[in-house]
Design a protein around this motif. Structure first.
Motif, short mmCIF file in Angstrom:
data_model
loop_
_atom_site.label_atom_id
_atom_site.label_comp_id
_atom_site.label_asym_id
_atom_site.label_seq_id
_atom_site.Cartn_x
_atom_site.Cartn_y
_atom_site.Cartn_z
N ASP A 1 32.03 37.28 -8.42
CA ASP A 1 33.06 36.91 -9.39
C ASP A 1 32.76 35.58 -10.05
N VAL A 2 31.54 35.14 -9.94
CA VAL A 2 31.18 33.78 -10.33
C VAL A 2 31.03 33.65 -11.84
N ASP A 3 31.17 32.43 -12.34
CA ASP A 3 30.78 32.10 -13.71
C ASP A 3 29.25 32.05 -13.72
N MET A 4 28.62 33.08 -14.28
CA MET A 4 27.18 33.25 -14.16
C MET A 4 26.39 32.05 -14.68
N LYS A 5 26.72 31.56 -15.86
CA LYS A 5 25.97 30.47 -16.45
C LYS A 5 26.06 29.21 -15.60
N LYS A 6 27.26 28.89 -15.12
CA LYS A 6 27.43 27.70 -14.30
C LYS A 6 26.67 27.81 -12.99
N ALA A 7 26.69 29.00 -12.39
CA ALA A 7 25.99 29.19 -11.12
C ALA A 7 24.48 29.12 -11.31
N TRP B 1 29.74 29.66 -4.48
CA TRP B 1 30.06 29.74 -5.90
C TRP B 1 30.94 30.97 -6.11
N THR B 2 32.21 30.72 -6.40
CA THR B 2 33.19 31.79 -6.53
C THR B 2 34.40 31.27 -7.27
N ASN B 3 35.18 32.17 -7.87
CA ASN B 3 36.47 31.82 -8.46
C ASN B 3 37.62 32.25 -7.56
N ASN C 1 31.42 25.51 -5.92
CA ASN C 1 31.00 25.54 -7.32
C ASN C 1 30.27 24.27 -7.76
#
Length: 474
Positions: free
Chosen positions: A256-262, A413-415, A435
């Motif tokens: 569920d992560v923000d791909m670019k940020k991760a 790294w997760t929301n 994150n």
């Protein structure tokens, strides 16, 4: 350059020196004294002589000196950062951030100086007690070459604000920055003998710091193997010991992560300082449902990293610091290929070009499908190689992450805050980032579990490690 004993620049007792070279091109930068046990004894005697007066200075007044020292460092940050880049190899921007970090550490300990006061403790039945805090005495510090300014701050700040004096040994490849920082502190009014810097090899200088009976407390940052020997040797004189011994930090990327940020977090977490950071993201665990997309974006981002001399504009990753580390990384990657323990999907070699031939350069490297028993995931890999392991869910990720002798840092790294809470509770590490990865402000205690060390640095939590505590009942 000379070393600092009793506030004076001095040569080694032997008169011998050794050379300090730039890891980007092999050029000679300067020489440093080849210290030995006699030099440590001189430094310990100097620190012991300075202790009587320095320990009676109020914490507030010690804090004023640290504040002034921090300002001196900030005023010289570009010059100091240039020295750091040229002897360590990291990009100039990273070096400047590190110098500013050293100043921030001094400011933090100066800022808490007013809280370091003895006080009454209310007891039952209207009675009172008191806790007296007194400096331990002469302290010793042995620091590595990867982030020499920051780690020097971790040792110097708490030792000096609590009224102790210090003998510090820099790494042999990065003594110039530490000597320059010490000089800036003396410019700020630090009394003679309070901080002493002895340069030279661990086998003579480091060993004497560990064994010298005048030195009552030791803080060491380095490898697990060396840390075990330090702990055993320090026990002979009953020294207090703080050990920060590195790690193999897991980075868990959920679906569920923000791909670019991760992706950016993985690049920064692994390839900052050419991967030569104790808390670097050294093992990447990514959920299988997003693995192909994540690895594809990560590969593209890594291949855009500009590798070069740290002083060149635009450089994002410099060389490794020394030949031994370069050889170790090259050997590990070659071994993965030879044993078919994983797939090198980018990097895995020395960059081509005339500008790289005399330095310790290695391309940022990603390895997928890593075997569970590969040294890439079983040992601390101190360089620009990131092994990738695909997992089905968080339970498997945490189980694989904890399957190591290390326990320094970790990140998830997760929301989903429930996933984050689970990871924070179950990951076996001294710190867990959510994150983000690598960031270590001086307010936060830092250290590891399992083989990653003993004790904590930073924050208020490290203060008692530099005090003798005495309870008074009346």
């Amino acid at each position: 350059m000379k070393m600092l004993i009793d506030g004076e620049w001095t040569d080694a007792a032997s008169g011998e020196t050794y050379e300090v070279h730039n890891p980007a091109d092999g050029k000679l930068l300067d020489t440093a004294p080849l210290g030995n046990a006699e030099d440590v004894k001189r430094a310990a005697d100097s620190a012991h002589s300075a202790l009587k007066k320095w320990s009676t200075v109020s914490a507030r007044d010690r804090g004023k000196i640290l504040f002034k020292a921090a300002q001196h460092v900030r005023d010289q940050q570009n010059t100091l950062a240039t020295t750091l880049t040229m002897e360590q190899g990291k990009p100039f921007k990273e070096a400047r951030d590190e110098i500013q970090g050293f100043a921030s550490i001094l400011e933090y300990y100066a800022g808490i100086s007013a809280a370091l006061e003895d006080g009454l403790i209310p007891l039952a039945h209207g009675k009172y007690g008191a806790m007296l805090r007194r400096p331990i005495g002469v302290c010793g510090a042995i620091i590595p070459w990867n982030v020499p300014a920051i780690i020097m701050g971790w040792k110097v700040g708490p030792a000096l604000i609590t009224g102790n004096t210090l003998v510090l040994k820099p790494a042999t490849t990065t003594p110039l920055t530490n000597l320059s920082l010490a000089y800036a502190m003396y410019e700020a009014g630090l009394p003679k003998g309070v901080l002493n810097i002895v340069t030279g090899p661990g086998g003579s200088v480091g060993d004497e710091i560990v064994r010298n009976p005048i030195i009552r407390k030791l803080s060491f940052t380095g490898s697990v193997e060396t840390g075990k020997r330090v702990l055993q040797a320090a026990s002979a004189s009953m020294k207090r010991v703080t050990l920060e011994l590195g790690g193999s930090d897991p980075m868990i990327v959920c679906d569920d992560v923000d791909m670019k940020k991760a992706v950016n977090g993985a690049v920064h977490g692994r390839f900052y300082n050419c991967g030569q950071t104790c808390t670097a993201a050294k093992r990447l665990f990514v959920f299988e449902s997003i693995a192909d997309e994540f690895i594809g974006q990560l590969k593209a981002r890594v291949e855009r990293l500009k590798v070069g001399n740290g002083m060149d504009e635009g450089t994002e990753m410099g060389p490794m610091n020394n030949h031994a580390q370069w050889e170790q990384i090259k050997t590990l990657v070659d071994e993965v290929r030879e044993k078919n323990e994983g797939k090198v999907i980018t990097g895995g070699s020395v960059p081509e070009g005339e500008q790289y031939k005399n330095g310790f350069f290695y391309l940022p490297t990603l390895v997928s499908d890593v075997a569970p028993d590969s040294r890439l995931v079983r040992e601390e890999v101190f360089g620009p190689v990131l092994p990738i392991v695909v997992v089905k869910d968080l339970d498997e990720a945490i189980e694989r992450a904890n399957d190591t002798k290390y326990g320094l840092g970790s990140s998830i790294w997760t929301n989903d805050m429930e996933r984050a809470r689970t990871a924070c509770e179950r990951l076996e590490s001294g710190i867990t980032w959510i994150n983000q990865h690598v960031k270590l402000p001086p307010e936060m205690p830092f250290g590891g579990v399992k083989a990653s060390g003993i004790g904590r640095e930073n924050g208020m939590e490290t203060i008692d490690a530099y005090y003798e505590l005495k309870s008074i009942m009346f």
